[in-house]
Design a protein around this motif. Structure first.
Motif, PDB file in Angstrom:
ATOM      1  N   HIS A 126       0.821  -1.213   0.000  1.00 57.50           N
ATOM      2  CA  HIS A 126       0.000   0.000   0.000  1.00 57.50           C
ATOM      3  C   HIS A 126       0.855   1.263   0.000  1.00 57.50           C
ATOM      4  CE1 HIS A 126      -3.504  -2.522   1.796  1.00 57.50           C
ATOM      5  NE2 HIS A 126      -3.449  -2.607   0.468  1.00 57.50           N
ATOM      6  N   LEU A 127       2.056   1.187   0.568  1.00 61.80           N
ATOM      7  CA  LEU A 127       2.969   2.331   0.521  1.00 61.80           C
ATOM      8  C   LEU A 127       3.426   2.570  -0.914  1.00 61.80           C
ATOM      9  CD1 LEU A 127       4.690   4.526   1.837  1.00 61.80           C
ATOM     10  CD2 LEU A 127       6.458   2.793   2.244  1.00 61.80           C
ATOM     11  N   GLU A 128       3.737   1.489  -1.644  1.00 63.42           N
ATOM     12  CA  GLU A 128       4.156   1.626  -3.044  1.00 63.42           C
ATOM     13  C   GLU A 128       3.048   2.268  -3.884  1.00 63.42           C
ATOM     14  OE1 GLU A 128       5.269  -2.292  -4.229  1.00 63.42           O
ATOM     15  OE2 GLU A 128       7.091  -2.336  -2.980  1.00 63.42           O
ATOM     16  N   LEU A 129       1.799   1.836  -3.635  1.00 66.80           N
ATOM     17  CA  LEU A 129       0.661   2.430  -4.356  1.00 66.80           C
ATOM     18  C   LEU A 129       0.514   3.907  -4.016  1.00 66.80           C
ATOM     19  CD1 LEU A 129      -1.994  -0.427  -3.919  1.00 66.80           C
ATOM     20  CD2 LEU A 129      -0.778   0.192  -6.018  1.00 66.80           C
ATOM     21  N   PHE A 130       0.697   4.239  -2.738  1.00 63.88           N
ATOM     22  CA  PHE A 130       0.593   5.632  -2.288  1.00 63.88           C
ATOM     23  C   PHE A 130       1.687   6.483  -2.922  1.00 63.88           C
ATOM     24  CE2 PHE A 130       2.356   8.806   0.614  1.00 63.88           C
ATOM     25  CZ  PHE A 130       1.256   9.658   0.784  1.00 63.88           C
ATOM     26  N   GLU A 131       2.916   5.924  -3.018  1.00 65.99           N
ATOM     27  CA  GLU A 131       4.026   6.679  -3.602  1.00 65.99           C
ATOM     28  C   GLU A 131       3.789   6.947  -5.095  1.00 65.99           C
ATOM     29  OE1 GLU A 131       7.712   5.274  -0.701  1.00 65.99           O
ATOM     30  OE2 GLU A 131       7.204   4.078  -2.471  1.00 65.99           O
ATOM     31  N   GLN A 132       3.040   6.034  -5.760  1.00 62.28           N
ATOM     32  CA  GLN A 132       2.693   6.247  -7.164  1.00 62.28           C
ATOM     33  C   GLN A 132       1.582   7.285  -7.308  1.00 62.28           C
ATOM     34  OE1 GLN A 132       1.694   2.367  -8.705  1.00 62.28           O
ATOM     35  NE2 GLN A 132       3.664   1.492  -8.074  1.00 62.28           N
ATOM     36  N   GLU A 133       0.612   7.212  -6.391  1.00 61.35           N
ATOM     37  CA  GLU A 133      -0.526   8.157  -6.434  1.00 61.35           C
ATOM     38  C   GLU A 133      -1.100   8.331  -5.026  1.00 61.35           C
ATOM     39  OE1 GLU A 133      -5.009   8.652  -8.362  1.00 61.35           O
ATOM     40  OE2 GLU A 133      -3.830   6.816  -8.725  1.00 61.35           O
ATOM     41  N   ILE A 139      -4.510   6.588   0.527  1.00 58.35           N
ATOM     42  CA  ILE A 139      -4.280   7.133   1.874  1.00 58.35           C
ATOM     43  C   ILE A 139      -5.084   6.312   2.888  1.00 58.35           C
ATOM     44  CG2 ILE A 139      -4.680   9.119   3.395  1.00 58.35           C
ATOM     45  CD1 ILE A 139      -4.213  10.897   0.906  1.00 58.35           C
ATOM     46  N   TYR A 140      -6.321   6.004   2.526  1.00 57.90           N
ATOM     47  CA  TYR A 140      -7.186   5.232   3.419  1.00 57.90           C
ATOM     48  C   TYR A 140      -6.606   3.837   3.683  1.00 57.90           C
ATOM     49  CZ  TYR A 140     -11.194   2.624   5.165  1.00 57.90           C
ATOM     50  OH  TYR A 140     -12.019   1.828   5.922  1.00 57.90           O
ATOM     51  N   LYS A 141      -6.077   3.193   2.634  1.00 61.57           N
ATOM     52  CA  LYS A 141      -5.499   1.846   2.801  1.00 61.57           C
ATOM     53  C   LYS A 141      -4.297   1.883   3.753  1.00 61.57           C
ATOM     54  CE  LYS A 141      -6.901  -0.119  -1.663  1.00 61.57           C
ATOM     55  NZ  LYS A 141      -6.435  -0.512  -3.012  1.00 61.57           N
ATOM     56  N   LEU A 142      -3.452   2.889   3.589  1.00 61.78           N
ATOM     57  CA  LEU A 142      -2.302   3.040   4.480  1.00 61.78           C
ATOM     58  C   LEU A 142      -2.755   3.273   5.917  1.00 61.78           C
ATOM     59  CD1 LEU A 142       0.563   5.217   2.923  1.00 61.78           C
ATOM     60  CD2 LEU A 142       0.651   2.852   3.690  1.00 61.78           C
ATOM     61  N   ALA A 143      -3.735   4.148   6.079  1.00 56.49           N
ATOM     62  CA  ALA A 143      -4.240   4.463   7.419  1.00 56.49           C
ATOM     63  C   ALA A 143      -4.848   3.232   8.081  1.00 56.49           C
ATOM     64  CB  ALA A 143      -5.279   5.587   7.341  1.00 56.49           C
ATOM     65  N   GLU A 144      -5.522   2.403   7.282  1.00 53.59           N
ATOM     66  CA  GLU A 144      -6.121   1.178   7.804  1.00 53.59           C
ATOM     67  C   GLU A 144      -5.030   0.218   8.304  1.00 53.59           C
ATOM     68  OE1 GLU A 144      -8.179  -1.427   4.973  1.00 53.59           O
ATOM     69  OE2 GLU A 144      -9.952  -1.272   6.282  1.00 53.59           O
ATOM     70  N   ASP A 145      -3.947   0.097   7.543  1.00 52.93           N
ATOM     71  CA  ASP A 145      -2.825  -0.758   7.966  1.00 52.93           C
ATOM     72  C   ASP A 145      -2.188  -0.244   9.254  1.00 52.93           C
ATOM     73  OD1 ASP A 145      -3.249  -2.223   5.668  1.00 52.93           O
ATOM     74  OD2 ASP A 145      -1.656  -1.229   4.528  1.00 52.93           O
ATOM     75  N   ILE A 146      -1.990   1.058   9.323  1.00 52.82           N
ATOM     76  CA  ILE A 146      -1.371   1.672  10.512  1.00 52.82           C
ATOM     77  C   ILE A 146      -2.261   1.471  11.735  1.00 52.82           C
ATOM     78  CG2 ILE A 146      -0.736   3.884  11.563  1.00 52.82           C
ATOM     79  CD1 ILE A 146       1.375   2.874   9.673  1.00 52.82           C
ATOM     80  N   ASN A 147      -3.573   1.570  11.542  1.00 56.53           N
ATOM     81  CA  ASN A 147      -4.510   1.332  12.654  1.00 56.53           C
ATOM     82  C   ASN A 147      -4.378  -0.091  13.184  1.00 56.53           C
ATOM     83  OD1 ASN A 147      -5.917   3.654  13.392  1.00 56.53           O
ATOM     84  ND2 ASN A 147      -7.270   3.514  11.619  1.00 56.53           N
ATOM     85  N   LEU A 148      -4.262  -1.053  12.267  1.00 50.02           N
ATOM     86  CA  LEU A 148      -4.072  -2.446  12.685  1.00 50.02           C
ATOM     87  C   LEU A 148      -2.760  -2.612  13.428  1.00 50.02           C
ATOM     88  CD1 LEU A 148      -5.276  -4.412   9.519  1.00 50.02           C
ATOM     89  CD2 LEU A 148      -6.358  -4.428  11.768  1.00 50.02           C
ATOM     90  N   LEU A 149      -1.738  -1.884  12.991  1.00 51.13           N
ATOM     91  CA  LEU A 149      -0.413  -2.003  13.586  1.00 51.13           C
ATOM     92  C   LEU A 149      -0.360  -1.449  15.009  1.00 51.13           C
ATOM     93  CD1 LEU A 149       2.207  -3.235  12.670  1.00 51.13           C
ATOM     94  CD2 LEU A 149       2.904  -1.022  11.730  1.00 51.13           C
TER      95      LEU A 149
END
Length: 410
Positions: A126-133, A139-149
């Motif tokens: 999801h970070l790679e996808l975010f870095e592309q766009e 942003i939501y996918k990254l935030a969801e992962d961070i919440n789980l972490l």
């Protein structure tokens, strides 16, 4: 017989010389010498290192007080570079207890597999996808992962409150003083990344650096735990101690997964003493030990008592504790029950109580969904001598919500 004695003396000399050489190598690291150069020296003259040697080095070099967190982080990263591939397997037992479901180490490793999966298969992608766009969806996918972490806090808390106290019992303080700091560093980094994602302002580089840092640190901590911390604990802890750790793990909770079964070793020698039915005569009444414990556990507050030597002697065990407490803290100094970054506050408070400068101190904080009132009282005898400190913690949200009057039963 003299030949055996001579062989043992030679072995002791070799071990002593080896440890001296290891200390020199790691002192070079601490003094800022190039990591690649130090590793080359290590590979040439040492090759392999045992958990016992790491433990001794940890106590000598990793427990310095006042060391900056950035320096702790640099040293841990450098140590990991040296240790990778060099840790010597000390035993290869079949059907080891720690391989059995429910054993604390098995559970920790189970959580590490889930953390690794989250970091490598979700967060990294999801970070790679975010870095592309940097779209709203990415942003939501990254935030969801961070919440789980954020769930990693439970994993770290069990390690800090259940594993570290027993290591201290065996004279091993490096993990307590320093791994806990790195744990806090990771916790803070996850919280900061969440905040940056929640209020994203277009700074893609800042998000990328923050998440890459988290990925590297979580992966690094998994390696340290499984190759250093857990083998160190397994080489010292008794079966009874692992049973206690397993039984108290539920109170803190589990990270991303949980043990499917309760661990029951083949031979459980744990001797749990039943509460005596003897009576205690006090100035204002007589209670049995059973009555006294039930009375204290039914108070709508958490109570902890620390003696004059700063050792935790008792805590109440009500249905809804505000802060996690496990029986492993009993007999442990209160300083080692707090994260290193807050120990100075504890020390200052106890110094004021012991000197007579203060008799009480109050704090009030927002903690999760509660408004917590924390009070400390210096406990003194009839002659005014300090005998300890009483910690009194209460959720005062229900009290603040009270309005009007209530005079009848409902």
């Amino acid at each position: 017989m003299s030949e055996i004695i001579n062989n043992r003396e030679q072995e002791t000399t070799i071990n002593s010389n080896r440890l001296t050489m290891l200390k020199k190598i790691f002192k070079d690291l601490h003094d800022g010498k190039n990591v690649d150069e130090v590793k080359a020296h290590f590979d040439a003259f040492i090759g392999k290192i045992t958990i016992e040697e790491i433990s001794k080095l940890g106590n000598d070099f990793l427990e310095e007080e006042g060391i900056a967190i950035t320096e702790v982080h640099r040293l841990y990263a450098a140590h990991m570079e040296i240790f990778k591939g060099a840790i010597q397997e000390e035993y290869q037992e079949i059907n080891r207890p720690e391989d059995q479901p429910g054993h604390p180490v098995h559970t920790f490793k189970l959580e590490n597999r889930e953390l690794d999966k989250l970091v490598q298969s979700k967060l990294k992608i999801h970070l790679e996808l975010f870095e592309q766009e940097d779209s709203t969806e990415n942003i939501y996918k990254l935030a969801e992962d961070i919440n789980l972490l954020l769930d990693i806090d439970k994993h770290f808390s069990r390690k800090e409150n259940l594993i570290f106290p027993y290591l201290e019992k065996y004279g091993i303080y490096g993990p307590t003083n320093n791994m806990w700091r790195i744990d806090d560093f990771i916790r803070d980094a996850i919280k900061d990344a969440k905040q940056q994602l929640t209020s994203y302002n277009g700074d893609k580089k800042a998000i990328s650096e923050a998440v890459q840092f988290i990925i590297a640190e979580v992966s690094g901590m998994i390696y340290r735990e499984e190759n250093i911390l857990f083998p160190m604990a397994l080489s010292h802890f008794t079966e009874d101690e692992w049973v206690k750790i397993a039984r108290e793990s539920d109170e803190i909770g589990f990270c991303l997964t949980s043990p499917e079964v309760e661990w029951k070793p083949e031979r459980n020698r744990l001797d749990e003493k039943a509460i005596s039915e003897g009576y205690i005569k006090m100035e204002t009444g007589i209670l049995s030990l059973k009555q006294l414990e039930l009375l204290l556990n039914h108070l709508p507050v958490d109570i902890t008592f620390i003696d004059q030597d700063d050792v935790v002697r008792y805590f109440s065990h009500g249905k809804e504790r505000i802060f996690a407490r496990t029986k492993a803290v009993i007999g442990r100094t209160v300083q080692n029950c707090h994260p290193p970054r807050s120990v100075h506050v504890v020390e200052e408070l106890l110094a004021d109580f012991k000197s007579g400068k203060k008799d009480t101190e109050d704090f009030y904080i927002k903690f999760r969904d509660k408004y917590v009132y924390i009070r400390y009282f210096a406990v003194r005898d009839e002659n005014g001598e300090y005998i300890g400190t009483l910690e009194f913690t209460q959720n005062i949200d229900p009290i603040q919500a009270i309005e009007g009057e209530k005079r009848i039963l409902e």
